[in-house]
Design an enzyme around this catalytic site. Sequence first.
Site, mmCIF file in Angstrom:
data_model
loop_
_atom_site.group_PDB
_atom_site.id
_atom_site.type_symbol
_atom_site.label_atom_id
_atom_site.label_comp_id
_atom_site.label_asym_id
_atom_site.label_seq_id
_atom_site.Cartn_x
_atom_site.Cartn_y
_atom_site.Cartn_z
ATOM 1 C CE LYS A 19 -2.109 -0.476 3.610
ATOM 2 N NZ LYS A 19 -1.560 -1.824 3.749
ATOM 3 C CB THR A 51 5.394 0.073 -2.234
ATOM 4 O OG1 THR A 51 6.147 -0.375 -1.106
ATOM 5 C CG2 THR A 51 6.274 0.031 -3.470
ATOM 6 C CD1 TRP A 56 9.319 -2.577 -4.156
ATOM 7 C CD2 TRP A 56 10.305 -3.803 -5.746
ATOM 8 N NE1 TRP A 56 10.378 -3.231 -3.576
ATOM 9 C CE2 TRP A 56 11.003 -4.000 -4.529
ATOM 10 C CE3 TRP A 56 10.750 -4.479 -6.898
ATOM 11 C CZ2 TRP A 56 12.109 -4.844 -4.427
ATOM 12 C CZ3 TRP A 56 11.858 -5.319 -6.794
ATOM 13 C CH2 TRP A 56 12.512 -5.479 -5.571
HETATM 14 N N1 ADP Z 1 6.222 -5.054 -6.104
HETATM 15 C C1 ADP Z 1 7.040 -5.366 -5.090
HETATM 16 N N2 ADP Z 1 8.067 -6.223 -5.283
HETATM 17 C C2 ADP Z 1 8.893 -6.546 -4.258
HETATM 18 N N3 ADP Z 1 8.753 -6.088 -2.975
HETATM 19 C C3 ADP Z 1 7.742 -5.229 -2.760
HETATM 20 C C4 ADP Z 1 6.837 -4.831 -3.773
HETATM 21 N N4 ADP Z 1 5.922 -3.969 -3.219
HETATM 22 C C5 ADP Z 1 6.258 -3.843 -1.916
HETATM 23 N N5 ADP Z 1 7.350 -4.591 -1.639
HETATM 24 C C6 ADP Z 1 8.010 -4.744 -0.351
HETATM 25 O O1 ADP Z 1 7.038 -5.306 0.537
HETATM 26 C C7 ADP Z 1 7.154 -4.711 1.825
HETATM 27 C C8 ADP Z 1 5.791 -4.118 2.210
HETATM 28 O O2 ADP Z 1 5.523 -3.019 1.364
HETATM 29 P P1 ADP Z 1 4.653 -1.812 1.965
HETATM 30 O O3 ADP Z 1 4.458 -0.835 0.876
HETATM 31 O O4 ADP Z 1 5.259 -1.362 3.245
HETATM 32 O O5 ADP Z 1 3.289 -2.570 2.260
HETATM 33 P P2 ADP Z 1 2.050 -2.063 3.169
HETATM 34 O O6 ADP Z 1 2.130 -0.585 3.206
HETATM 35 O O7 ADP Z 1 0.860 -2.588 2.452
HETATM 36 O O8 ADP Z 1 2.274 -2.695 4.496
HETATM 37 C C9 ADP Z 1 8.266 -3.654 1.729
HETATM 38 O O9 ADP Z 1 9.479 -4.235 2.210
HETATM 39 C C10 ADP Z 1 8.409 -3.410 0.244
HETATM 40 O O10 ADP Z 1 9.732 -3.061 -0.113
HETATM 41 O O1 XPO Z 2 -1.533 -0.062 9.732
HETATM 42 C C1 XPO Z 2 -0.793 -0.805 9.067
HETATM 43 O O2 XPO Z 2 -0.161 -0.286 8.017
HETATM 44 P P1 XPO Z 2 0.465 -1.148 6.879
HETATM 45 O O3 XPO Z 2 -0.671 -1.940 6.285
HETATM 46 O O4 XPO Z 2 1.039 -0.131 5.910
HETATM 47 O O5 XPO Z 2 1.499 -2.032 7.511
HETATM 48 MG MG MG Z 3 2.465 0.621 4.817
#
Ligand code: ADP
Ligand code: XPO
Ligand code: MG
Length: 556
Positions: free
Chosen positions: A71, A73, A409
């Site tokens: 999300k 990202t 990404w």
């Molecule tokens: N398309 C992708 N390919 C590889 N790794 C990804 C990709 N999208 C996100 N990630 C990795 O997955 C992890 C979670 O991403 P994040 O954006 O923090 O997710 P959320 O906000 O939904 O929790 C991070 O370490 C990020 O670098």
């Molecule tokens: O509240 C949680 O946030 P993420 O889904 O970005 O980890």
């Molecule tokens: Mg997040």
Amino acid sequence: MLTDIQISRAASLQRISVIAERLGLEEAAVEPYGHYKAKIDLKAAGLDGAEPRGRLILVTAINPTPAGEGKTTTSVGLADALNRIGHKTVLALREPSLGPCFGTKGGATGGGYAQVGPMEDINLHFTGDFHAITSAHNLLAAMIDNHIHWGNALDIDVRRVVWRRVLDINDRALRQIVQSTGGVGNGFPRESGFDITVASEVMAILCLARDLDDLEERLGRIVIGYTRQRQPVTASDLKAAGAMAVLLAQAIKPNLVQTLEGNPALLHGGPFANIAHGCNSVIATRAALALGDFVVTEAGFGADLGAEKFFDIKCRQAGLAPAAAVIVATVRALKMNGGIAKAELGHEDVEAVRCGSVNLIRHIENVRQFGVPVVVAINHFHSDSEAEIAVLREVAEAQGCEAHLCRHWAEGGAGAESLAHAVARIAAGGEAQFKPLYDDALPLIDKIETVAKRIYRAEGVSATPAVLAQLQRWEEAGYGHLPVCMAKTQYSFSADPTLLGAPTGHVLPVREVRLSAGAGFVVAICGEIMTMPGLPRIPAAETIRLDAQGEIEGLF
Ligand SMILES: Nc1ncnc2c1ncn2[C@@H]1O[C@H](COP(=O)(O)OP(=O)(O)O)[C@@H](O)[C@H]1O
Ligand SMILES: O=COP(=O)(O)O
Ligand SMILES: [Mg+2]
């Protein structure tokens, strides 16, 4: 393949004064914290009370794997892409908690080439907001016990103090403690405990307050416990709100940083939409809406948690109306929802994607219940196969949803331009007719049931007589108009984290309810969810260190 931190370090960030100027902020309004971070004084920027002019885009997701589905990202990639195609776009994200950084999940600054920076700074102490929130929260706790120690003039029932302490670290040993032991000089022993700072009502107040005056008002309304006659005792009864507001006077200002492509990002407020409401602050979102044509903001975990709270708590209280929602879907998370074990998610399994896509379908249906149009962002992982992606796209399109394969990404904003064009068109098309899920007038237990049935598709809610009696007492005390903030596992529509896909027929067990009179909601704690997470068997902390050059290693 470079890690997030290596990519972040290799990026050449611009001075934050350059980002601020491009955003149209006067120098007097920008309070630099070093070269790459700044706080924004909204009064000096002429933004306090400024009318929003931009369109608000929410980024949410399907139920995630423990790593998260991208999300944050995708929010970064979409904002960079909207800027690339000519729309002045401001990102509004939450600040990371130290809990996941040193525990399991890692930081909250995005990933790959779709990140905000400086990544280490932001994921560690940033501008000190969480430390300020922790201090304000614990000052109130200390003033409660001090008041009781010196005679308890307010006749606080020592058995009914509900205000706990907080710490921004995962520490199960602090969940339940006996405090004030050691004799008369240490006060009156009683059971209490710690929550993680993100679950603090002070955090929620900072995220929902309109300005500093409203913040102090809300702090004063915090209910810390009850008298023996069951009357609520507030922070203002203890004369604590002023000092707490002093501790938060800097934290209330939103933080300006940038994406790796030099686009502005306002980071403010805490994550964790499983135990808190998990949205970026109203102050930062409204400032961003006054500055940009589009604002891309996120809400934590899946749409059953963050998006529902974004709509029913944040938008309701702040009078915001989202123009569109992006549901981030990944092949890997759908396979997990289709029954594939975490360790096997890298192998192609088209049928498992199809089976797990019931989860995506339900989230699409749910977001539409709020009158908000949906676009699906397929966040591409290198292990995804063409056939798996084709099924995901087919499922979304069968729901009448555009689905855009996004490679931000790996490619940054250029990898999300098709998503950006779709979001801009739909948001500008004005088809959104946002409305919260329930009216203020609905009784608290009915609000809990409405979310359980209409969003989680539960058969019903089970609550102990004590929980029902407590809700009734809050109705009689005048808190019945408040929305509810559901605390439950992020992995399932039910309270059972192993019940994946799109379960029905389950009953939602509400084990505890907490009144956040200052934040303006009632928390319903469902199933085994903890407001103080524990560290995993092998915490990330074990591999986080400084190398010979003093550079940080191991931070995701
Ligand atoms: N398309 C992708 N390919 C590889 N790794 C990804 C990709 N999208 C996100 N990630 C990795 O997955 C992890 C979670 O991403 P994040 O954006 O923090 O997710 P959320 O906000 O939904 O929790 C991070 O370490 C990020 O670098
Ligand atoms: O509240 C949680 O946030 P993420 O889904 O970005 O980890
Ligand atoms: Mg997040």
